[in-house]
Design a protein around this motif. Sequence first.
Motif, PDB file in Angstrom:
ATOM      1  N   GLU A 135       0.830  -1.205   0.000  1.00 26.91           N
ATOM      2  CA  GLU A 135       0.000   0.000   0.000  1.00 26.91           C
ATOM      3  C   GLU A 135       0.868   1.260   0.000  1.00 26.91           C
ATOM      4  OE1 GLU A 135      -4.060  -0.817   2.412  1.00 26.91           O
ATOM      5  OE2 GLU A 135      -2.235  -1.143   3.566  1.00 26.91           O
ATOM      6  N   ARG A 136       1.881   1.275   0.859  1.00 32.93           N
ATOM      7  CA  ARG A 136       2.754   2.448   0.960  1.00 32.93           C
ATOM      8  C   ARG A 136       3.540   2.633  -0.338  1.00 32.93           C
ATOM      9  NH1 ARG A 136       4.556   5.654   5.759  1.00 32.93           N
ATOM     10  NH2 ARG A 136       5.847   7.245   4.766  1.00 32.93           N
ATOM     11  N   THR A 137       4.021   1.544  -0.900  1.00 33.69           N
ATOM     12  CA  THR A 137       4.808   1.614  -2.139  1.00 33.69           C
ATOM     13  C   THR A 137       3.972   2.142  -3.297  1.00 33.69           C
ATOM     14  OG1 THR A 137       6.247  -0.204  -1.410  1.00 33.69           O
ATOM     15  CG2 THR A 137       6.168   0.255  -3.774  1.00 33.69           C
ATOM     16  N   VAL A 138       2.752   1.634  -3.431  1.00 32.13           N
ATOM     17  CA  VAL A 138       1.863   2.088  -4.502  1.00 32.13           C
ATOM     18  C   VAL A 138       1.618   3.586  -4.392  1.00 32.13           C
ATOM     19  CG1 VAL A 138      -0.518   1.964  -5.343  1.00 32.13           C
ATOM     20  CG2 VAL A 138       0.746  -0.145  -4.877  1.00 32.13           C
ATOM     21  N   ARG A 139       1.360   4.065  -3.193  1.00 30.96           N
ATOM     22  CA  ARG A 139       1.074   5.497  -3.013  1.00 30.96           C
ATOM     23  C   ARG A 139       2.323   6.342  -3.262  1.00 30.96           C
ATOM     24  NH1 ARG A 139      -2.215   3.588   1.748  1.00 30.96           N
ATOM     25  NH2 ARG A 139      -4.396   3.775   1.072  1.00 30.96           N
ATOM     26  N   ASP A 140       3.473   5.884  -2.772  1.00 30.29           N
ATOM     27  CA  ASP A 140       4.693   6.681  -2.917  1.00 30.29           C
ATOM     28  C   ASP A 140       5.196   6.733  -4.349  1.00 30.29           C
ATOM     29  OD1 ASP A 140       4.601   7.214  -0.237  1.00 30.29           O
ATOM     30  OD2 ASP A 140       6.302   5.949   0.332  1.00 30.29           O
ATOM     31  N   LEU A 141       4.934   5.686  -5.121  1.00 33.87           N
ATOM     32  CA  LEU A 141       5.406   5.660  -6.505  1.00 33.87           C
ATOM     33  C   LEU A 141       4.398   6.231  -7.496  1.00 33.87           C
ATOM     34  CD1 LEU A 141       7.272   2.238  -6.850  1.00 33.87           C
ATOM     35  CD2 LEU A 141       8.115   4.438  -6.042  1.00 33.87           C
ATOM     36  N   ALA A 142       3.248   6.646  -6.999  1.00 32.63           N
ATOM     37  CA  ALA A 142       2.214   7.194  -7.879  1.00 32.63           C
ATOM     38  C   ALA A 142       2.764   8.371  -8.682  1.00 32.63           C
ATOM     39  CB  ALA A 142       1.013   7.650  -7.060  1.00 32.63           C
ATOM     40  N   GLY A 143       2.547   8.334  -9.989  1.00 28.55           N
ATOM     41  CA  GLY A 143       3.023   9.394 -10.865  1.00 28.55           C
ATOM     42  C   GLY A 143       4.440   9.205 -11.361  1.00 28.55           C
ATOM     43  N   ARG A 144       5.166   8.251 -10.819  1.00 29.63           N
ATOM     44  CA  ARG A 144       6.543   8.016 -11.260  1.00 29.63           C
ATOM     45  C   ARG A 144       6.659   6.770 -12.151  1.00 29.63           C
ATOM     46  NH1 ARG A 144      10.148   8.738  -5.823  1.00 29.63           N
ATOM     47  NH2 ARG A 144       8.504   9.538  -4.466  1.00 29.63           N
ATOM     48  N   ARG A 145       5.881   5.746 -11.847  1.00 30.39           N
ATOM     49  CA  ARG A 145       5.917   4.500 -12.621  1.00 30.39           C
ATOM     50  C   ARG A 145       4.600   3.780 -12.404  1.00 30.39           C
ATOM     51  NH1 ARG A 145       8.896   2.080 -16.640  1.00 30.39           N
ATOM     52  NH2 ARG A 145      10.622   3.305 -15.797  1.00 30.39           N
ATOM     53  N   GLU A 146       4.008   3.273 -13.465  1.00 30.61           N
ATOM     54  CA  GLU A 146       2.775   2.508 -13.309  1.00 30.61           C
ATOM     55  C   GLU A 146       3.063   1.218 -12.550  1.00 30.61           C
ATOM     56  OE1 GLU A 146      -0.845   0.618 -16.007  1.00 30.61           O
ATOM     57  OE2 GLU A 146       0.373   2.289 -16.762  1.00 30.61           O
ATOM     58  N   VAL A 147       2.257   0.945 -11.541  1.00 32.62           N
ATOM     59  CA  VAL A 147       2.423  -0.231 -10.691  1.00 32.62           C
ATOM     60  C   VAL A 147       1.160  -1.072 -10.764  1.00 32.62           C
ATOM     61  CG1 VAL A 147       2.896  -1.083  -8.355  1.00 32.62           C
ATOM     62  CG2 VAL A 147       3.921   1.077  -9.131  1.00 32.62           C
ATOM     63  N   ALA A 148       1.330  -2.378 -10.844  1.00 35.96           N
ATOM     64  CA  ALA A 148       0.220  -3.327 -10.759  1.00 35.96           C
ATOM     65  C   ALA A 148       0.590  -4.387  -9.739  1.00 35.96           C
ATOM     66  CB  ALA A 148      -0.067  -3.965 -12.118  1.00 35.96           C
ATOM     67  N   VAL A 149      -0.412  -4.976  -9.112  1.00 37.24           N
ATOM     68  CA  VAL A 149      -0.168  -5.911  -8.014  1.00 37.24           C
ATOM     69  C   VAL A 149      -0.918  -7.213  -8.246  1.00 37.24           C
ATOM     70  CG1 VAL A 149      -0.535  -6.324  -5.540  1.00 37.24           C
ATOM     71  CG2 VAL A 149       0.302  -4.098  -6.322  1.00 37.24           C
ATOM     72  N   VAL A 150      -0.245  -8.322  -7.968  1.00 43.33           N
ATOM     73  CA  VAL A 150      -0.867  -9.645  -7.906  1.00 43.33           C
ATOM     74  C   VAL A 150      -0.921 -10.034  -6.441  1.00 43.33           C
ATOM     75  CG1 VAL A 150      -0.702 -12.080  -8.540  1.00 43.33           C
ATOM     76  CG2 VAL A 150       0.009 -10.306 -10.173  1.00 43.33           C
ATOM     77  N   GLU A 151      -2.115 -10.247  -5.917  1.00 47.62           N
ATOM     78  CA  GLU A 151      -2.306 -10.627  -4.519  1.00 47.62           C
ATOM     79  C   GLU A 151      -2.554 -12.122  -4.418  1.00 47.62           C
ATOM     80  OE1 GLU A 151      -2.198  -9.566  -1.538  1.00 47.62           O
ATOM     81  OE2 GLU A 151      -1.735  -7.451  -1.851  1.00 47.62           O
ATOM     82  N   GLY A 152      -1.755 -12.820  -3.611  1.00 47.76           N
ATOM     83  CA  GLY A 152      -1.946 -14.244  -3.400  1.00 47.76           C
ATOM     84  C   GLY A 152      -2.405 -14.545  -1.984  1.00 47.76           C
ATOM     85  N   ASP A 153      -3.561 -15.182  -1.854  1.00 45.09           N
ATOM     86  CA  ASP A 153      -4.090 -15.624  -0.566  1.00 45.09           C
ATOM     87  C   ASP A 153      -4.869 -16.907  -0.788  1.00 45.09           C
ATOM     88  OD1 ASP A 153      -3.485 -13.766   1.650  1.00 45.09           O
ATOM     89  OD2 ASP A 153      -4.525 -12.292   0.418  1.00 45.09           O
ATOM     90  N   GLN A 154      -5.044 -17.670   0.278  1.00 46.88           N
ATOM     91  CA  GLN A 154      -5.857 -18.867   0.132  1.00 46.88           C
ATOM     92  C   GLN A 154      -7.321 -18.520  -0.124  1.00 46.88           C
ATOM     93  OE1 GLN A 154      -4.772 -21.151   3.714  1.00 46.88           O
ATOM     94  NE2 GLN A 154      -3.574 -22.487   2.390  1.00 46.88           N
TER      95      GLN A 154
END
Length: 313
Positions: A135-154
């Motif tokens: 969450e912190r990384t996505v917010r801090d990198l906003a506007g600098r590089r497009e970020v996408a996330v794959v979430e793994g949970d049972q």
Amino acid sequence: MCGTCGCDDGAGGAAGVRIGVPGEADGPAPNRPYGHEGGHGQDGGHAHGHGPGSLHDHAHGPGHGHDHEHGQDGGHGHEHGRAGDDGDATVTLEQRVLAKNELLAEENRAWLAERGVVAVNLMSSPGAGKTTLLERTVRDLAGRREVAVVEGDQETMLDADRIKRAGCAVVQVNTGAGCHLDAEMVRGALTALSPAPGSLVLVENVGNLVCPALFDLGERSKVVIISVTEGTDKPLKYPYMFAAADLVLINKTDLLPYVDFDVDRCAGYARSISPGVRVLPVSATTGEGLDEWYAWVARQYGPDPERAPVAAR
């Protein structure tokens, strides 16, 4: 099914895996196509058709090898017994499952490389702070590089919903009883995400410090996260995980005044397993040490500053 630990979702392995995007449906993540037709046999072979936009719409060739080894002996097909032992069938199954996974991981790696996408695999035990760091990384990198996330949970879409609120594209992979992500699951997630060229894909693996170390996803790098609440000797207890790590993040340093944890000793234990591994103390809550984390991410794109997603502030 995981041939290493025997985990099974009760539906024959990948058939029970669910891949979904937050907001598409209520309840558990819906089934998602894996981006190809045909099946994969346990002998590691596969036959499938490729259509326009397929994840595998590329030529296979040399040059996509992984630049680090998994496990302390550098291999996956461990010889656990002599010929004729009762365990031979289990060893053969493990070798076949891992061989199949390696093949798919190389396809993922080639697909990502063709698009200049950097994928980073985040692994930890449950509760180490992976999702908060994301969450912190996505917010801090906003506007600098497009970020996408794959979430793994049972189960559940809870973490994917958190990441969506942080402001980036996310796909949830629910593994059922499975204790780790594998290359085929990530292939399906990449098909659903369709990350932009040059973007950063952060993969939050299932909380587990054992099997995720053995399964290559096609990622650029592996990051192990531990928290100061887990104990200084964690690297010694889970050596295969730390042997696979390209970076170790010691999270929740804001809690150091309240716990018995020695950062320097833990870092020393990690380097005794993997000499030269980078160890960064961070706090996803306060932001301590995150500039170094973002600088490390930038270096995954290589020395070309135009390709780097973020520079250390």
